[in-house]
Write an enzyme that holds these catalytic residues in place. Structure first.
Site, mmCIF file in Angstrom:
data_model
loop_
_atom_site.group_PDB
_atom_site.id
_atom_site.type_symbol
_atom_site.label_atom_id
_atom_site.label_comp_id
_atom_site.label_asym_id
_atom_site.label_seq_id
_atom_site.Cartn_x
_atom_site.Cartn_y
_atom_site.Cartn_z
ATOM 1 N N SER A 43 4.340 3.282 84.693
ATOM 2 C CA SER A 43 3.370 2.236 84.364
ATOM 3 C C SER A 43 3.508 1.664 82.960
ATOM 4 C CB SER A 43 1.957 2.784 84.554
ATOM 5 O OG SER A 43 1.768 3.940 83.769
ATOM 6 N N HIS A 69 1.968 2.265 91.292
ATOM 7 C CA HIS A 69 2.397 0.904 90.936
ATOM 8 C C HIS A 69 3.461 0.360 91.884
ATOM 9 C CE1 HIS A 69 0.207 -0.071 87.268
ATOM 10 N NE2 HIS A 69 0.282 1.208 86.948
ATOM 11 N N LYS A 76 -4.901 -0.836 92.997
ATOM 12 C CA LYS A 76 -4.084 -1.810 92.254
ATOM 13 C C LYS A 76 -3.735 -2.981 93.167
ATOM 14 C CE LYS A 76 -2.898 1.469 88.755
ATOM 15 N NZ LYS A 76 -2.350 2.810 88.593
#
Ligand SMILES: *Cc1c(COP(=O)(O)O)cnc(C)c1O
Length: 406
Positions: free
Chosen positions: A187, A215, A246
């Site tokens: 990240s 991610h 996310k």
């Protein structure tokens, strides 16, 4: 008026905060006044938003909003209990089945967050006679899970497969189980973990392979299926963690794997057992999000073409976007490396005042001397917004003498 001031019992906290203030890394929370979007309002100021994890713009997708509202009307706002007592609704099971099909695995369990998915899983599938081999840049929730498991932790150098193998050899004759774990996408630098090579290593040494795709979910692989799909190693990764917070646009985390892994976590993962399940609206939102991943792949294409475009522009003006002093970004996470923590925070603040939201990140989140302003691209930014963002970045950087080129 608030009556509680800090009493002497907590004076050590005040001292530490004073230290942060002296270093220039103390922050205040920025308040979002409207909606998570490519252009939005923080602290009363309209800014181009390059700071969120809303990769695919799903935070306010009309179909997700509709699904949430419908679920509230049909099922209420809360689930009323933990999953194992009385808090498993049909819609929770529907989401788990949907994710399992999407990821091409036997089963899936959804946790309240990606953080609890990692901490609850690593913490419960190993014991104190076991070994965890972990990339040095793995997420905090993996580190906490490793500590909770009481297994012996061996840290390998970032993405260094040969170093991981050395460590595996060192413990090969020990009786405990071995777990190799990496982030799918890191990240802070936006580089991709060597999931394929580590999976092969696990086969060779009989180790458990686990990847944290927070991610990578919705970003890497076909329709955003993640790093296992990206590397074509289906069936070779025992534990796949993903987040629903996310790219998926809502909140939650999940673990994918075999039926036995998931049944075991139902019985042993502490956040699953001891913390209340999602409101039905969250489960409904996530189900709608996976439909979007399957039916609107053009969002992911736009995300990657925006990313390529912006990286090229940034490098063109002379920004260090990784690759020189840090790993090179391979994803929509783009670090602008400045090095100095205070300067980085000042840059981020000046950008904000000029109309661009981009997060300043300094020690201890990243190593000393590797402070950066981190940009996260989304599919929904227009080229005009990106060009305007680049203009702001360039002019503020020049004003602060952060760019060498004229
Ligand atoms: C954000 C993140 C998590 C936590 O996910 P949440 O759903 O926000 O709790 C876990 N691992 C990594 C690598 C992350 O970036």
């Amino acid at each position: 008026m608030a009556t509680a001031t800090t009493r002497p019992q907590l004076a050590h906290l005040t001292a530490q905060l004073d230290e942060l203030k002296a270093k220039g890394t103390f922050f205040k929370l920025r308040l979002l006044d409207d909606i998570q979007a490519p252009v939005c309002t923080y602290d009363g100021r309209k800014v181009i938003n390059l700071a969120s994890n809303n990769y695919l713009g799903l935070c306010n997708h009309p179909k997700l909003e509709e699904a949430a509202i419908r679920a509230v009307k049909e099922h209420g706002v809360g689930s009323g209990a933990v999953r194992t007592i009385a808090g498993t609704m049909r819609i929770h099971m529907e989401l788990e089945e949907k994710i399992a099909r999407f990821k091409n695995v036997e089963a899936c369990v959804v946790f309240q967050s990606g953080f609890t998915a990692n901490a609850g899983t690593v913490g419960s599938i190993l014991g104190k006679e076991d070994f965890i081999l972990s990339d040095e840049l793995n997420h905090a929730s993996i580190i906490d899970g490793a500590r909770l498991s009481r297994a012996k932790i061996k840290v390998f150098r970032h993405k260094d497969v040969a170093h991981c193998e050395e460590l595996l050899q060192e413990v090969a004759n020990e009786p405990g189980k071995k777990l190799v774990i990496t982030d799918g996408v890191f990240s802070m630098d936006g580089d991709i973990g060597p999931v394929g090579e580590l999976a092969a290593l696990c086969e060779k040494y009989g180790a458990i392979m686990m990847v944290d795709d927070a991610h990578a979910s919705g970003v890497l692989g076909r329709n955003g299926r993640g790093s296992v799909d990206h590397f074509g190693v289906h069936g070779k990764v025992d534990v796949q963690v993903g987040t629903l917070s996310k790219a998926i646009g809502a909140l939650g985390g999940y673990v994918c794997g075999s039926r036995d892994l998931i049944d075991y976590l139902y019985h042993r993962a502490r956040p699953f057992l001891f913390s209340t399940s999602h409101p039905p609206s969250v489960a409904a939102t996530c189900i709608a999000a996976f439909d979007i991943l399957e039916n609107e792949p053009e969002r992911i294409e736009r995300l990657w073409s925006n990313t390529a475009y912006f990286k090229e522009q940034l490098a063109g003006v002379g920004f260090d976007i990784g690759g020189r002093t840090t790993p090179a970004s391979e994803t929509p996470i783009i670090p602008i490396i400045l090095g100095d923590g205070r300067k980085t925070m000042e840059f981020s603040k000046a950008l904000f005042e000029a109309g661009l939201m981009a997060t300043g990140i300094a020690f201890p989140t990243v190593p000393e001397g590797k402070a950066r302003v981190r940009i996260i691209m989304t599919s929904e930014h227009t080229r005009e917004q990106l060009d305007q963002a680049l203009e702001i970045l360039t002019s503020v950087a020049r004003k602060m003498s952060l760019l060498e080129t004229a």
